[in-house]
Scaffold this active site. Structure first.
Site, PDB file in Angstrom:
ATOM      1  N   LYS A  88       0.063   4.405  -0.251  1.00  0.00           N
ATOM      2  CA  LYS A  88      -0.321   5.531   0.245  1.00  0.00           C
ATOM      3  C   LYS A  88      -0.282   6.400  -0.498  1.00  0.00           C
ATOM      4  O   LYS A  88      -0.115   6.358  -1.908  1.00  0.00           O
ATOM      5  CB  LYS A  88       0.079   5.733   1.761  1.00  0.00           C
ATOM      6  CG  LYS A  88      -0.150   4.373   2.578  1.00  0.00           C
ATOM      7  CD  LYS A  88      -0.091   4.471   4.100  1.00  0.00           C
ATOM      8  CE  LYS A  88      -0.169   3.256   4.773  1.00  0.00           C
ATOM      9  NZ  LYS A  88      -0.012   3.294   6.200  1.00  0.00           N
ATOM     10  N   GLU A 145      -6.834   4.692   7.857  1.00  0.00           N
ATOM     11  CA  GLU A 145      -6.382   6.258   7.541  1.00  0.00           C
ATOM     12  C   GLU A 145      -7.702   6.671   6.980  1.00  0.00           C
ATOM     13  O   GLU A 145      -7.878   7.749   7.057  1.00  0.00           O
ATOM     14  CB  GLU A 145      -5.281   6.258   6.733  1.00  0.00           C
ATOM     15  CG  GLU A 145      -3.977   5.998   7.552  1.00  0.00           C
ATOM     16  CD  GLU A 145      -2.721   5.657   6.743  1.00  0.00           C
ATOM     17  OE1 GLU A 145      -2.834   5.563   5.635  1.00  0.00           O
ATOM     18  OE2 GLU A 145      -1.817   5.036   7.376  1.00  0.00           O
ATOM     19  N   GLU A 154      -5.057  -4.699  10.849  1.00  0.00           N
ATOM     20  CA  GLU A 154      -3.589  -3.633  10.999  1.00  0.00           C
ATOM     21  C   GLU A 154      -4.276  -2.942  12.311  1.00  0.00           C
ATOM     22  O   GLU A 154      -5.075  -1.840  12.272  1.00  0.00           O
ATOM     23  CB  GLU A 154      -4.106  -2.568   9.770  1.00  0.00           C
ATOM     24  CG  GLU A 154      -3.776  -3.340   8.536  1.00  0.00           C
ATOM     25  CD  GLU A 154      -3.196  -2.211   7.413  1.00  0.00           C
ATOM     26  OE1 GLU A 154      -2.153  -2.534   7.071  1.00  0.00           O
ATOM     27  OE2 GLU A 154      -3.740  -1.262   7.117  1.00  0.00           O
ATOM     28  N   SER A 167       3.743  -1.813  10.372  1.00  0.00           N
ATOM     29  CA  SER A 167       5.305  -1.869  10.424  1.00  0.00           C
ATOM     30  C   SER A 167       5.916  -3.252  10.061  1.00  0.00           C
ATOM     31  O   SER A 167       6.560  -3.591  10.762  1.00  0.00           O
ATOM     32  CB  SER A 167       5.596  -1.552  11.911  1.00  0.00           C
ATOM     33  OG  SER A 167       5.285  -0.115  12.249  1.00  0.00           O
ATOM     34  N   HIS A 192      -9.636   1.089   5.236  1.00  0.00           N
ATOM     35  CA  HIS A 192      -8.174   1.194   5.710  1.00  0.00           C
ATOM     36  C   HIS A 192      -8.346   2.335   7.058  1.00  0.00           C
ATOM     37  O   HIS A 192      -9.225   3.150   6.729  1.00  0.00           O
ATOM     38  CB  HIS A 192      -7.141   2.051   4.733  1.00  0.00           C
ATOM     39  CG  HIS A 192      -5.551   1.781   5.448  1.00  0.00           C
ATOM     40  ND1 HIS A 192      -5.375   2.814   6.551  1.00  0.00           N
ATOM     41  CD2 HIS A 192      -4.514   1.022   5.136  1.00  0.00           C
ATOM     42  CE1 HIS A 192      -4.033   2.547   6.695  1.00  0.00           C
ATOM     43  NE2 HIS A 192      -3.677   1.500   5.982  1.00  0.00           N
ATOM     44  N   GLY A 215       2.901   2.607  10.745  1.00  0.00           N
ATOM     45  CA  GLY A 215       3.745   3.816  10.609  1.00  0.00           C
ATOM     46  C   GLY A 215       4.558   4.149  11.841  1.00  0.00           C
ATOM     47  O   GLY A 215       5.061   5.186  11.958  1.00  0.00           O
ATOM     48  N   ASN A 251       0.938  -0.942  -0.187  1.00  0.00           N
ATOM     49  CA  ASN A 251       0.029   0.099   0.024  1.00  0.00           C
ATOM     50  C   ASN A 251       0.822   1.310   0.024  1.00  0.00           C
ATOM     51  O   ASN A 251       1.544   1.535   0.861  1.00  0.00           O
ATOM     52  CB  ASN A 251      -0.780   0.019   1.161  1.00  0.00           C
ATOM     53  CG  ASN A 251      -1.721   1.301   1.319  1.00  0.00           C
ATOM     54  OD1 ASN A 251      -1.820   2.208   0.450  1.00  0.00           O
ATOM     55  ND2 ASN A 251      -2.333   1.252   2.490  1.00  0.00           N
TER      56      ASN A 251
HETATM   57  P1  13P Z   1       3.264   0.621   7.805  1.00  0.00           P
HETATM   58  O1  13P Z   1       3.777  -0.769   6.893  1.00  0.00           O
HETATM   59  O2  13P Z   1       3.990   1.821   6.960  1.00  0.00           O
HETATM   60  O3  13P Z   1       3.087   0.349   8.975  1.00  0.00           O
HETATM   61  O4  13P Z   1       1.652   0.819   7.123  1.00  0.00           O
HETATM   62  C1  13P Z   1       0.936  -0.050   7.399  1.00  0.00           C
HETATM   63  C2  13P Z   1      -0.234   0.026   6.462  1.00  0.00           C
HETATM   64  O5  13P Z   1      -1.170   0.868   6.821  1.00  0.00           O
HETATM   65  C3  13P Z   1      -0.645  -0.921   5.357  1.00  0.00           C
HETATM   66  O6  13P Z   1      -1.820  -0.471   4.653  1.00  0.00           O
END
Ligand code: 13P
Length: 253
Positions: free
Chosen positions: A11, A100, A170, A216, A98, A176, A9
């Protein structure tokens, strides 16, 4: 046997030139070095889906995924992208729900239900995201909370439809942050979610469901996480932006 999947992903990262370089590197390294049967999904920003799709065409285990779709089929929704549009440009997977998007775009379980329905209607595989905040984990009841995210957005589906879903657990506190869930924490939740699906759809359906871990995931911890019996791959953010790291994660399956 259930499908093993590693999804990147991206982003809101990379310009077109940077992205083209990364995808070309990835496709070449995956072709030359990786014998894994894992399905690799690349989910870059919308504008890149078509040019990147051309690069991955012909790579047997690489498919394009979108990071989102809208919860209405078509019409006067300025700035939005429909599931049907994604399917029409060759996209195979779509990330739905997601954290976010739940947080910054205020997406609700009801909207996610509509997105899941539209994705399935157009032949896309939803990668449905769920996960708890740190506060929810510390307060306890986090397993029930994440289970309720599945109940509210997925459990209207019939068994055939549910069989087409991929789930990504997640934990928000691990996204992150560099703080990954331990393999014990991931396994606990994945087993609980599989059990939750088994109660509603039966054990055979639950046993075929791919449940990915995200938060992560990196080259250093992927192998341990993926070794958990109920972890069927990963949804990778930051580490999917570096070809070597992402390939190492794919190799860890
Ligand atoms: P990270 O791997 O940067 O922690 O992000 C995970 C994520 O949100 C994947 O959708």
């Amino acid at each position: 046997m259930r499908a093993k999947i590693v999804a990147g992903n991206w982003k809101m990262n990379k310009t077109l030139d940077e992205g083209l370089k990364l995808v070309t590197e990835l496709v070449n390294i995956l072709r030359d070095e990786v014998r894994s049967e894992a399905q690799v999904v690349l989910a870059p920003p919308f504008p890149y889906l078509i040019p990147f799709g051309r690069i991955v065409e012909g790579s047997p285990h690489v498919a394009m995924g979108a990071q989102n779709c809208y919860h209405r089929p078509s019409g006067a929704y300025t700035g939005e992208v429909s599931a049907e549009m994604l399917a029409s440009v060759g996209v195979k997977y779509v990330i739905i729900g997601h954290s976010e998007r739940r947080q910054y775009a205020g997406e609700t379980n009801e909207q996610l239900t509509e997105k899941v329905n539209l994705a399935l209607q157009h032949g896309l595989t939803p990668i449905f995201c769920c996960g708890e905040t740190l506060e929810q984990r510390q307060a306890g009841g986090y397993v029930a909370f994440v289970g309720s995210q599945l109940t509210e957005s997925l459990f209207h589906l019939d068994t055939t439809q549910l069989g087409k879903i991929v789930i990504a657990y997640e934990p928000i506190w691990a996204i992150g942050t560099g703080v990954t869930a331990s393999s014990a924490q991931a396994q606990e939740m994945h087993a609980a979610l599989r059990g939750h699906v088994a109660e509603r759809y039966g054990q055979a359906t639950a046993d075929r469901l791919s449940i990915l871990y995200g938060g992560s995931v990196g080259a250093a911890n992927a192998r341990e996480l993926f070794a958990c019996p109920d972890v069927d791959g990963g949804l990778v953010g930051g580490a999917s932006l570096k070809s070597r790291d992402f390939v190492e994660i794919v190799k860890s399956i």
